[in-house]
Every structure is written in structure tokens, then in C-alpha cells.
Design an enzyme around this catalytic site. Structure first.
Site, PDB file in Angstrom:
ATOM      1  N   GLU A 126      -1.876  11.580  -4.750  1.00 22.34           N
ATOM      2  CA  GLU A 126      -0.571  11.074  -4.350  1.00 22.34           C
ATOM      3  C   GLU A 126       0.381  12.243  -4.062  1.00 22.34           C
ATOM      4  OE1 GLU A 126      -0.566   8.111  -3.669  1.00 22.34           O
ATOM      5  OE2 GLU A 126      -1.316   6.758  -5.228  1.00 22.34           O
ATOM      6  N   ASN A 181       1.675   6.721   2.278  1.00 22.90           N
ATOM      7  CA  ASN A 181       2.484   7.824   1.738  1.00 22.90           C
ATOM      8  C   ASN A 181       1.806   9.179   1.955  1.00 22.90           C
ATOM      9  OD1 ASN A 181       0.392   7.772  -0.068  1.00 22.90           O
ATOM     10  ND2 ASN A 181       1.637   7.430  -1.893  1.00 22.90           N
ATOM     11  N   HIS A 199      -1.324   9.957   1.166  1.00 23.32           N
ATOM     12  CA  HIS A 199      -2.348  10.354   0.194  1.00 23.32           C
ATOM     13  C   HIS A 199      -3.738  10.392   0.833  1.00 23.32           C
ATOM     14  CE1 HIS A 199      -3.128   5.964  -1.383  1.00 23.32           C
ATOM     15  NE2 HIS A 199      -4.001   6.261  -0.451  1.00 23.32           N
ATOM     16  N   ASP A 206     -13.410   8.195  -4.903  1.00 25.55           N
ATOM     17  CA  ASP A 206     -12.627   7.692  -6.024  1.00 25.55           C
ATOM     18  C   ASP A 206     -13.137   6.347  -6.542  1.00 25.55           C
ATOM     19  OD1 ASP A 206     -11.822   6.331  -3.716  1.00 25.55           O
ATOM     20  OD2 ASP A 206      -9.901   7.354  -3.627  1.00 25.55           O
TER      21      ASP A 206
HETATM   22  C1  F6R Z   1     -10.133   5.130  -0.670  1.00 25.72           C
HETATM   23  C2  F6R Z   1      -9.197   6.235  -0.540  1.00 25.72           C
HETATM   24  C3  F6R Z   1      -7.802   6.030  -0.049  1.00 25.72           C
HETATM   25  C4  F6R Z   1      -7.735   5.200   1.228  1.00 25.72           C
HETATM   26  C5  F6R Z   1      -6.285   5.002   1.649  1.00 25.72           C
HETATM   27  C6  F6R Z   1      -6.181   4.136   2.882  1.00 25.72           C
HETATM   28  O1  F6R Z   1     -11.376   5.604  -1.144  1.00 25.72           O
HETATM   29  O2  F6R Z   1      -9.567   7.309  -0.848  1.00 25.72           O
HETATM   30  O3  F6R Z   1      -7.211   7.279   0.172  1.00 25.72           O
HETATM   31  O4  F6R Z   1      -8.449   5.864   2.232  1.00 25.72           O
HETATM   32  O5  F6R Z   1      -5.568   4.415   0.612  1.00 25.72           O
HETATM   33  O6  F6R Z   1      -6.602   2.850   2.549  1.00 25.72           O
HETATM   34  P1  F6R Z   1      -6.813   1.742   3.682  1.00 25.72           P
HETATM   35  O7  F6R Z   1      -7.935   2.215   4.514  1.00 25.72           O
HETATM   36  O8  F6R Z   1      -7.166   0.498   2.917  1.00 25.72           O
HETATM   37  O9  F6R Z   1      -5.533   1.652   4.408  1.00 25.72           O
END
Ligand code: F6R
Length: 255
Positions: free
Chosen positions: A143, A136, A138, A67
Site C-alpha cells: 500500500e 491507490n 498498490h 499475496d
Molecule cells: C492481487 C494483487 C493486487 C491486485 C490489485 C488490482 O494479487 O496483488 O495488487 O492486482 O488490487 O485488483 P483488481 O485486478 O481486482 O482490480
């Protein structure tokens, strides 16, 4: 699904690097899906170290990131382009033309998303996709409620994701409200998946994803339906799991 529970964040990162190493050794022209955020930073450090020690070669590897924030240029220090460059790409021998991230400022969003999917297909599909998990549930920026079969597309970030990611920005108002992300359909097509999670604040999401019902309201729970998932957690992130022997599991051979 194989679940490994590591002692701590560093151990989780090392085990994750072992999984990547094993797959890369088996396929030097690996197509690797990458994640950003806090979780995989230790994994990237481990992989860079293994490269510097001459134990890994990325010269034939192709990467696709999950992403990118919509609206940020690739030189913006908050962009995932910048993050990847700083934390991984500039330290290894990957060829520039083999690096792919969704564009943050595409002229035509639909065309850019279709081109991204076409590039993944042209590379032969993703062999190993690295994932983190949001509080959450994701994965990527899919989401709760994300469409099961969605491919790369523009996504509105959930309020809790904007809040969680505000720690990387000067203020919550500076956090982009949208991102371009691989969809659940893109992620589920990867041949193998490595999900990493660390810390107590991920424990509820991890338990819901791995032991709860499979539901689009917890996007990571769909991974229960994927045949090739390895999950590496630290103890804190595994705290709410019932079915896993903490500290157990079969370690990858290199660990
Ligand atoms: C980032 C991504 C997100 C993160 C998730 C956890 O490329 O795809 O799904 O993996 O938000 O983020 P952290 O590791 O910062 O807790």
C-alpha cells in the site's frame, strides 16, 4: 518500459498472454510470479486456451503468487489459493509441487514469510512477475508508503483496498484486514514484469505510476526504475497518460 495500449479488456488479456507465451517459449522451466483480482482473469483464460490447444506446456513451470489474505484457509472460496485453483491451476498441466502461494493461516508469520522468500530464491528467482494495480497505486498488497526494500511480510490493508475488494465478499465486514504479500523488494527483484490494467477507474493510478514522480506513496511508480517492465493497458486505463500514442506501441510478434 514498454507500454502497449489494447483496444479493450479482451485484447489486453490476449496481449498479456502473448508476452507470457514468448517468455515461456524461451524458458520452459519459467519461474512465474502470479497475481489475482479481476484484472488477470482474462489472461488466465487465454493461457488456459493456449494450453488446451497444445500450444503451451506448464509441466516445468514454477509459480509464486504475490499475496494471500491473512486468516483465510486455502479452501475458503475468497482465498487466493481457491481463486488460483479455480481460474488457472486445475486447467493446466502444472505440477502441484511447483505451485506456491503465501499461506493464509501460518502458525508463525515471520517464519512463513522467510520460508516463502527462501523458496523463491531456491527456484532461482522470478523470471516474469505478473501484476495488477490498485486504485491507490498498490502492487501486490504494498500500500502507499510501503518500504522500498521489504520482502514477503504481513501487511495491513488500506481502507480503500478493503472497500475495493468488498465486491468479492458478502459485505465489507467480511473482507480480511490483513494480507501476506511479497514486498516491494521481492517484486523489484523479478527479472521481468508484466503490469496489466483495465478500466477508467485505474486511469489515475496508471498515470501516477507511469508518468508521475517515483514515490513510495504510489508503489507502482517504483516500476519506472525497473529495466524489464512491459505494461499492457486497455484504452480506458490509458486515458490519462500523456506520453503514449493510444493504440500504438509495438505488438508482441504473436499478436
Ligand atoms: C492481487 C494483487 C493486487 C491486485 C490489485 C488490482 O494479487 O496483488 O495488487 O492486482 O488490487 O485488483 P483488481 O485486478 O481486482 O482490480
Amino acid at each position: 518500459m514498454k507500454i502497449l495500449v489494447a483496444r479493450d479488456y479482451q485484447h489486453m488479456s490476449r496481449l498479456g498472454a502473448c508476452v507470457v507465451t514468448a517468455v515461456l517459449k524461451g524458458k520452459p522451466n519459467l519461474v512465474l510470479g502470479l497475481a489475482t483480482g479481476a484484472t488477470p482473469l482474462g489472461l488466465y483464460r487465454e493461457l488456459v486456451k493456449l494450453y488446451q490447444e497444445g500450444r503451451l506446456d506448464f509441466s516445468r513451470v514454477t509459480t509464486f503468487n504475490l499475496d494471500e489474505y491473512y486468516g483465510l484457509s486455502s479452501s475458503d472460496p475468497h482465498s487466493y489459493h481457491y481463486y488460483m485453483e479455480e481460474n488457472f491451476f486445475r486447467h493446466i498441466n502444472i505440477r502441484r509441487e511447483n505451485i506456491h502461494l503465501p499461506p493464509g493461516q501460518p502458525g508463525d508469520v515471520a517464519a512463513a514469510c522467510a520460508a516463502y522468500e527462501a523458496a523463491i530464491a531456491a527456484a532461482g528467482g522470478i523470471d516474469l512477475q505478473i501484476l495488477g494495480i490498485g486504485r491507490n497505486g498498490h502492487i501486490g498488497f504494498n500500500e502507499p508508503g510501503a518500504a522500498l526494500n521489504a520482502r514477503t511480510h504481513l501487511i495491513d490493508l488500506a481502507p480503500e483496498t478493503i472497500l475495493a475488494n468488498a465486491r468479492f465478499f458478502a459485505s465489507i465486514d467480511a473482507v480480511p484486514r490483513q494480507a501476506i504479500s511479497m514486498g516491494m523488494g521481492s517484486i523489484m527483484k523479478a527479472r521481468r514484469i508484466l503490469l496489466l490494467a483495465s478500466g477508467r477507474d485505474k486511469a489515475a493510478a496508471v498515470a501516477a505510476a507511469l508518468e508521475g514522480p517515483v514515490t513510495t506513496m504510489v508503489p507502482a511508480s517504483l516500476l519506472q526504475l525497473h529495466p524489464g517492465v512491459t505494461v499492457v493497458l486497455d484504452r480506458a486505463a490509458a486515458e490519462k497518460l500523456h506520453s503514449v500514442v493510444k493504440g500504438g506501441g509495438t505488438w508482441p510478434a504473436c499478436c
